[in-house]
Motif scaffolding. Structure first.
Motif, PDB file in Angstrom:
ATOM      1  N   ILE A 151       0.838  -1.197   0.000  1.00  0.00           N
ATOM      2  CA  ILE A 151       0.000   0.000   0.000  1.00  0.00           C
ATOM      3  C   ILE A 151       0.876   1.252   0.000  1.00  0.00           C
ATOM      4  CG2 ILE A 151      -1.861   1.191   1.189  1.00  0.00           C
ATOM      5  CD1 ILE A 151      -2.606  -1.530   0.013  1.00  0.00           C
ATOM      6  N   ARG A 152       1.944   1.231   0.811  1.00  0.00           N
ATOM      7  CA  ARG A 152       2.840   2.392   0.872  1.00  0.00           C
ATOM      8  C   ARG A 152       3.561   2.589  -0.470  1.00  0.00           C
ATOM      9  NH1 ARG A 152       4.860   5.549   4.641  1.00  0.00           N
ATOM     10  NH2 ARG A 152       3.826   4.334   6.283  1.00  0.00           N
ATOM     11  N   VAL A 153       4.011   1.486  -1.084  1.00  0.00           N
ATOM     12  CA  VAL A 153       4.713   1.595  -2.363  1.00  0.00           C
ATOM     13  C   VAL A 153       3.794   2.195  -3.418  1.00  0.00           C
ATOM     14  CG1 VAL A 153       5.821   0.297  -4.213  1.00  0.00           C
ATOM     15  CG2 VAL A 153       6.290  -0.288  -1.832  1.00  0.00           C
ATOM     16  N   LEU A 154       2.552   1.714  -3.476  1.00  0.00           N
ATOM     17  CA  LEU A 154       1.618   2.240  -4.475  1.00  0.00           C
ATOM     18  C   LEU A 154       1.291   3.700  -4.200  1.00  0.00           C
ATOM     19  CD1 LEU A 154      -0.796  -0.817  -4.794  1.00  0.00           C
ATOM     20  CD2 LEU A 154       0.941  -0.071  -6.436  1.00  0.00           C
ATOM     21  N   ALA A 155       1.147   4.048  -2.899  1.00  0.00           N
ATOM     22  CA  ALA A 155       0.852   5.434  -2.545  1.00  0.00           C
ATOM     23  C   ALA A 155       1.991   6.357  -2.944  1.00  0.00           C
ATOM     24  CB  ALA A 155       0.580   5.539  -1.043  1.00  0.00           C
ATOM     25  N   GLU A 156       3.225   5.938  -2.670  1.00  0.00           N
ATOM     26  CA  GLU A 156       4.377   6.768  -3.035  1.00  0.00           C
ATOM     27  C   GLU A 156       4.501   6.892  -4.551  1.00  0.00           C
ATOM     28  OE1 GLU A 156       7.587   4.842  -1.089  1.00  0.00           O
ATOM     29  OE2 GLU A 156       7.131   5.689   0.893  1.00  0.00           O
ATOM     30  N   THR A 157       4.167   5.825  -5.264  1.00  0.00           N
ATOM     31  CA  THR A 157       4.207   5.880  -6.722  1.00  0.00           C
ATOM     32  C   THR A 157       3.200   6.882  -7.259  1.00  0.00           C
ATOM     33  OG1 THR A 157       4.879   3.555  -6.792  1.00  0.00           O
ATOM     34  CG2 THR A 157       4.019   4.514  -8.833  1.00  0.00           C
ATOM     35  N   ALA A 158       2.064   6.979  -6.569  1.00  0.00           N
ATOM     36  CA  ALA A 158       1.024   7.917  -6.983  1.00  0.00           C
ATOM     37  C   ALA A 158       1.271   9.330  -6.473  1.00  0.00           C
ATOM     38  CB  ALA A 158      -0.338   7.427  -6.501  1.00  0.00           C
ATOM     39  N   GLY A 159       2.363   9.545  -5.733  1.00  0.00           N
ATOM     40  CA  GLY A 159       2.685  10.882  -5.247  1.00  0.00           C
ATOM     41  C   GLY A 159       2.095  11.209  -3.892  1.00  0.00           C
ATOM     42  N   TYR A 160       1.648  10.186  -3.139  1.00  0.00           N
ATOM     43  CA  TYR A 160       1.088  10.412  -1.806  1.00  0.00           C
ATOM     44  C   TYR A 160       2.163  10.154  -0.755  1.00  0.00           C
ATOM     45  CZ  TYR A 160      -3.801  10.506  -3.448  1.00  0.00           C
ATOM     46  OH  TYR A 160      -4.976  10.829  -4.046  1.00  0.00           O
ATOM     47  N   ASP A 161       2.142  10.940   0.309  1.00  0.00           N
ATOM     48  CA  ASP A 161       3.042  10.673   1.431  1.00  0.00           C
ATOM     49  C   ASP A 161       2.360   9.905   2.548  1.00  0.00           C
ATOM     50  OD1 ASP A 161       1.341  12.595   2.341  1.00  0.00           O
ATOM     51  OD2 ASP A 161       2.888  14.068   2.873  1.00  0.00           O
ATOM     52  N   ASP A 162       1.057   9.678   2.401  1.00  0.00           N
ATOM     53  CA  ASP A 162       0.286   8.960   3.421  1.00  0.00           C
ATOM     54  C   ASP A 162      -0.437   7.795   2.755  1.00  0.00           C
ATOM     55  OD1 ASP A 162      -1.312   8.007   5.427  1.00  0.00           O
ATOM     56  OD2 ASP A 162      -2.333   9.908   5.843  1.00  0.00           O
ATOM     57  N   PRO A 163      -0.016   6.541   3.024  1.00  0.00           N
ATOM     58  CA  PRO A 163      -0.673   5.401   2.365  1.00  0.00           C
ATOM     59  C   PRO A 163      -2.144   5.263   2.735  1.00  0.00           C
ATOM     60  CG  PRO A 163       0.878   4.649   4.052  1.00  0.00           C
ATOM     61  CD  PRO A 163       1.112   6.108   3.872  1.00  0.00           C
ATOM     62  N   GLU A 164      -2.503   5.638   3.974  1.00  0.00           N
ATOM     63  CA  GLU A 164      -3.907   5.547   4.363  1.00  0.00           C
ATOM     64  C   GLU A 164      -4.758   6.497   3.526  1.00  0.00           C
ATOM     65  OE1 GLU A 164      -5.292   3.432   6.497  1.00  0.00           O
ATOM     66  OE2 GLU A 164      -3.359   2.494   6.826  1.00  0.00           O
ATOM     67  N   ARG A 165      -4.257   7.700   3.281  1.00  0.00           N
ATOM     68  CA  ARG A 165      -5.024   8.666   2.487  1.00  0.00           C
ATOM     69  C   ARG A 165      -5.146   8.192   1.043  1.00  0.00           C
ATOM     70  NH1 ARG A 165      -3.797  13.709   0.025  1.00  0.00           N
ATOM     71  NH2 ARG A 165      -1.613  13.517   0.656  1.00  0.00           N
ATOM     72  N   TRP A 166      -4.061   7.601   0.511  1.00  0.00           N
ATOM     73  CA  TRP A 166      -4.150   7.075  -0.853  1.00  0.00           C
ATOM     74  C   TRP A 166      -5.198   5.970  -0.944  1.00  0.00           C
ATOM     75  CZ3 TRP A 166      -3.259   2.118  -2.695  1.00  0.00           C
ATOM     76  CH2 TRP A 166      -3.246   1.978  -4.084  1.00  0.00           C
ATOM     77  N   TRP A 167      -5.185   5.060   0.031  1.00  0.00           N
ATOM     78  CA  TRP A 167      -6.140   3.954  -0.008  1.00  0.00           C
ATOM     79  C   TRP A 167      -7.572   4.469   0.080  1.00  0.00           C
ATOM     80  CZ3 TRP A 167      -5.927  -0.990  -1.280  1.00  0.00           C
ATOM     81  CH2 TRP A 167      -7.009  -1.802  -0.958  1.00  0.00           C
ATOM     82  N   GLU A 168      -7.798   5.464   0.943  1.00  0.00           N
ATOM     83  CA  GLU A 168      -9.142   6.031   1.025  1.00  0.00           C
ATOM     84  C   GLU A 168      -9.569   6.624  -0.311  1.00  0.00           C
ATOM     85  OE1 GLU A 168      -9.684   8.848   4.113  1.00  0.00           O
ATOM     86  OE2 GLU A 168     -10.015   7.325   5.653  1.00  0.00           O
ATOM     87  N   ASP A 169      -8.648   7.351  -0.959  1.00  0.00           N
ATOM     88  CA  ASP A 169      -9.010   8.018  -2.208  1.00  0.00           C
ATOM     89  C   ASP A 169      -9.330   7.041  -3.322  1.00  0.00           C
ATOM     90  OD1 ASP A 169      -8.692  10.410  -0.980  1.00  0.00           O
ATOM     91  OD2 ASP A 169      -6.844  10.986  -2.021  1.00  0.00           O
ATOM     92  N   VAL A 170      -8.529   5.970  -3.448  1.00  0.00           N
ATOM     93  CA  VAL A 170      -8.686   5.107  -4.610  1.00  0.00           C
ATOM     94  C   VAL A 170      -9.614   3.920  -4.374  1.00  0.00           C
ATOM     95  CG1 VAL A 170      -6.409   5.743  -5.484  1.00  0.00           C
ATOM     96  CG2 VAL A 170      -6.656   3.710  -4.075  1.00  0.00           C
ATOM     97  N   VAL A 171      -9.873   3.566  -3.111  1.00  0.00           N
ATOM     98  CA  VAL A 171     -10.713   2.398  -2.843  1.00  0.00           C
ATOM     99  C   VAL A 171     -11.916   2.760  -1.985  1.00  0.00           C
ATOM    100  CG1 VAL A 171     -10.816   0.097  -1.813  1.00  0.00           C
ATOM    101  CG2 VAL A 171      -8.793   0.795  -3.100  1.00  0.00           C
TER     102      VAL A 171
END
Length: 794
Positions: A151-171
């Motif tokens: 989750i952290r790797v995908l978030a960083e790839t998408a330009g997010y510094d917070d994996p939890e926020r990335w997961w909320e946004d995309v899922v």
């Protein structure tokens, strides 16, 4: 690693393939749970396979029981070593739980397909984490191998510094019921699983096993189970597992290769059951926690069919109003608008936990984090405790404990609460016995605390908090017996035989009385008598006596026969009286302080013994004689002499004039300043009320002041730490009064009333000519003068 698209794996709703469908999820993700529901409804599979220990298959029907309320967890423990255990927690918003309930509601076979607990428990001790490994990063790593958090790797790839926020946004904010699915259009249920499978395939190509080498064994077993299900049900099988495992389950491997990975795995005999879980435990990243930050928020997202932000702000407003904070409807409207504005400014599809928290802080909490902490504790995390039906398997000890909890109306609760008991009432006395028995068994449901009300022996206060891992402690304690009473009795008897220290046996005797274990008491008393007869260390005896004295007191209020205990206590008291004075000499500072505490404890214990129904004859006189010896002997450490003097004075066994004389001797110029300071600490230090004593007796204060002003400057820094420790314990008002008295100086002779005619400095009135005459010949010899004729006898 090959992509699912090239191995024949399919997603629900796909027109190109009928299955099997691999539904890769994030454990405890409400968006994943909603997507799973939509996918199962679209695919209508013939069977559902879920990541979990297959020994739990027999327990799956209990998930449909109306008395089963998540969060709950599968508990697996080794039969021969109950401490070796693992949990598989599930909340109402867990994709696994949703899949199980859907299958049961639609009469579709459902099975667990992960590595059996018999193997996983045998392979290693329970590691920090959930007991099952979903996506790497959801649990601590074994050893030092870096663990990849996909989750952290995908978030960083998408330009997010917070994996939890990335997961909320995309899922979480784009899944069915919450917006647009990842990679698809509204209502396109399969799309999240396609996108996640492709992402995990790319990650596994880059990172291999991601630092989880045992995943290869688990995934081999899952592939074998998937093959078995396809032979039985055809390709119409849905698999719900961690997204990290999807590429491995879709890979083309042979049955022989998978069986080779499983060959020779160790096994242990295991038992499984359902146990209640808590949202607070789901929020923990260590121990048995599942490692999600906001289970309460996730539960809200899963339950809110529409307008989740508005409903959340309404919950927050209700909580704050219950705490007498002014929160109006306008506050709720403004907080919703602010959260949505923040989401738009931050480029988010929907206001998430960060935006709603910022809005609540600004609008409802006036910028303060204090009320916000309550929101986090009660809503973002939450105190929800699940329930399990009585039909769930349990060790006999757990069943007996459950019956006792219901009979005594002591419901286990996740939140901490205090319980005040009146032991004169039958129900409260039974509650006390149960809690003490559980403590003896190492089941820390309750901890005794100081009560706010009466200090009588018929009052008890407890702090109760039920944690899920206490089920493991119950399973461990089951080796001692099938009921709480028999188990506590057996453990007490075993402890008495194994104990080597006298204090341990006396503490055990106290526990037996508090827990109401009459069958264990004879064994404990025999061990106590044997240890007491062989132990000649006065310190050990002094440590043991207070517990015995308390036990006698408890026995009186609990109507327990304590005659044998009283006999042992009297014997210990006698031996202490004989051995204590010699033990108080030749001590260093630490040893003197330790023995001072023991003298105080023995003094209190003897007071309890004397207040009992049958005190030992002459015990008070013998103890007073001991204290007089300690107070008068120069070889005894100053802190002990000072405390002995104070104890006698408080008990009225020492005249005030004699106390002043002893103080004058202790503070005389010939006494080293450090010894004098130690005497002061023993006499007036701590919370013993020494400050008030000095306030009301100016003779003692004058002696102290005169000594302190006479300490040489070079030695003052040596005694300062002792003095600071003594006087810093006084109440501010007492310190202020003492300062005023010292500043004012001694009262005029004519204003002293009863003290008029006393010599300066607080010494006794006049000159004792008889005592002076007895000393005079010796002084003349020391000074080298001829003795004068006298009738005095030296």
């Amino acid at each position: 690693m090959t992509s699912p698209a090239t191995t024949g794996a399919a997603v629900p709703g796909s027109r190109a393939d009928a299955g099997p469908w691999l539904l890769g999820v994030r454990h405890h993700g409400p968006g994943s749970a909603r997507a799973v529901l939509a996918a199962l409804a679209a695919a209508r599979p013939a069977a559902v396979l879920v990541e979990g220990p297959p020994e739990g298959d027999a327990l799956l029907p209990l998930a449909a029981d109306p008395r089963m309320r998540p969060p709950v967890a599968l508990l697996a423990h080794a039969v021969d070593d109950p401490g070796r255990a693992s949990f598989w927690p599930m909340a109402a918003f867990s994709p696994e739980w949703v899949a199980i309930r859907w299958a049961l509601d639609h009469d579709v076979p459902v099975r667990f397909i992960d590595l059996p607990a018999a193997h996983s428990l045998a392979l290693k001790e329970p590691a920090p984490g959930t007991g099952r490994e979903g996506a790497p990063g959801e649990r601590a790593a074994d050893g030092v191998t870096p663990v990849v958090d996909p989750i952290r790797v995908l978030a960083e790839t998408a330009g997010y510094d917070d994996p939890e926020r990335w997961w909320e946004d995309v899922v979480e904010h784009r899944s069915p019921g919450g917006g647009t699915p990842v990679g698809g259009t509204p209502g396109d249920a399969p799309a999240p699983f396609v996108a996640l499978a492709e992402a995990m395939s790319a990650l596994r190509e880059a990172y291999g096993d991601g630092g989880q080498p045992r995943d290869a064994v688990r995934e081999a077993y899952m592939r074998i189970q998937l093959r078995t299900a396809r032979k039985e049900f055809g390709d119409g099988v849905a698999v719900v597992c961690g997204a990290w495992h999807v590429p491995a389950l879709a890979a083309r491997t042979t049955l022989a290769a998978d069986r080779a990975l499983l060959k020779g795995l160790p096994k242990v005999k295991t038992d499984l059951t359902w146990v209640p879980w808590t949202h607070r435990r789901l929020a923990r990243h260590s121990g048995y926690g599942a490692g999600i930050d906001s289970p309460g928020w996730y539960g809200h997202l899963f339950d809110a069919a529409d307008r989740p932000i508005e409903r959340w702000m309404t919950k927050v407003a209700g909580l704050l109003r219950a705490e007498d904070r002014f929160v109006s409807t306008a506050h709720v409207i403004e907080a919703v608008r602010l959260a949505e504005t923040l989401a738009a400014l931050r480029g988010r599809p929907l206001a998430g936990l960060g935006e709603t928290t910022d809005a609540v802080r600004a609008v409802m909490c006036d910028g303060s984090d204090v009320p916000l902490a309550l929101v986090r504790d009660q809503l973002i995390v939450g105190e929800t405790l699940g329930e399990v039906p009585d039909t769930a398997p349990a060790v006999p000890l757990q069943r007996d404990l459950t019956r006792s909890q219901r009979t005594l109306r002591l419901k286990p609760e996740a939140s901490e609460r205090e319980l005040d008991l009146d032991l004169r009432k039958e129900t409260d006395a039974a509650r006390s016995r149960l809690l003490h028995r559980l403590r003896l068994l190492g089941i820390g449901w309750g901890e005794p605390v100081a009560g706010r009300g009466s200090t009588g022996t018929f009052r008890e206060s407890w702090r109760l908090s039920w944690e899920p891992e206490l089920h493991v402690r119950v399973a461990e304690a089951g080796v001692w017996g099938t009921t709480v009473l028999t188990a506590a009795t057996a453990k007490a008897e075993s402890g008495a035989v194994a104990a080597t220290a006298l204090a341990d046996v006396t503490a055990l005797a106290e526990h037996c009385l508090l827990a109401g274990l009459p069958d264990a008491l004879p064994v404990v008393m025999k061990a106590l008598a044997d240890r007491a007869a062989l132990d000649a260390d006065v310190g050990h005896l002094a440590d043991a006596l207070p517990a015995l004295a308390r036990s006698l007191r408890y026995g009186d209020v609990r109507a327990t026969d304590t005659a044998a205990l009283a006999e042992v206590a009297a014997g210990l008291a006698e031996r202490i009286c004989v051995g204590l004075p010699p033990a108080c000499t030749g001590l260093d500072a630490d040893g003197a302080e330790a023995l001072r505490r023991q003298v105080e404890a023995v003094h209190g214990a003897i007071g309890l013994l004397l207040a009992g129904p049958a005190p030992a004859e002459g015990l008070r006189e013998r103890w007073d004689a001991v204290l007089h010896k300690l107070a008068a002997r120069d070889a005894v450490a100053g802190i002990i002499r000072g405390r002995a003097t104070r104890l006698l004075l408080d008990e009225g066994r020492l005249a005030e004039d004699e106390a002043a004389r002893l103080m004058g001797l202790a503070l005389s110029p010939g006494t080293p300043p450090a010894d004098a300071a130690a005497w002061i600490e023993g006499f007036a230090g701590g919370a013993s009320g020494g400050g008030l004593l000095l306030v009301h007796d100016e003779r003692l204060l004058g002696l102290l002041d005169a000594w302190l002003t006479g300490v040489p400057a070079g030695l003052f820094t040596d005694v300062l730490p002792l003095l600071r420790r003594t006087f810093s314990a006084y109440e501010p008002g007492v310190r202020r009064t003492l300062g005023e008295l010292v500043r004012r100086g001694p009262a005029p002779e004519g204003a002293r009333g009863a003290d008029a005619g006393r010599a300066p400095g607080g010494f006794g009135p006049g000159l004792d000519e008889a005592r002076a005459a007895a000393v005079e010949p010796v002084l003349r010899l020391l000074l080298g003068r001829t003795p004068e004729p006298t009738d005095a006898t030296v």
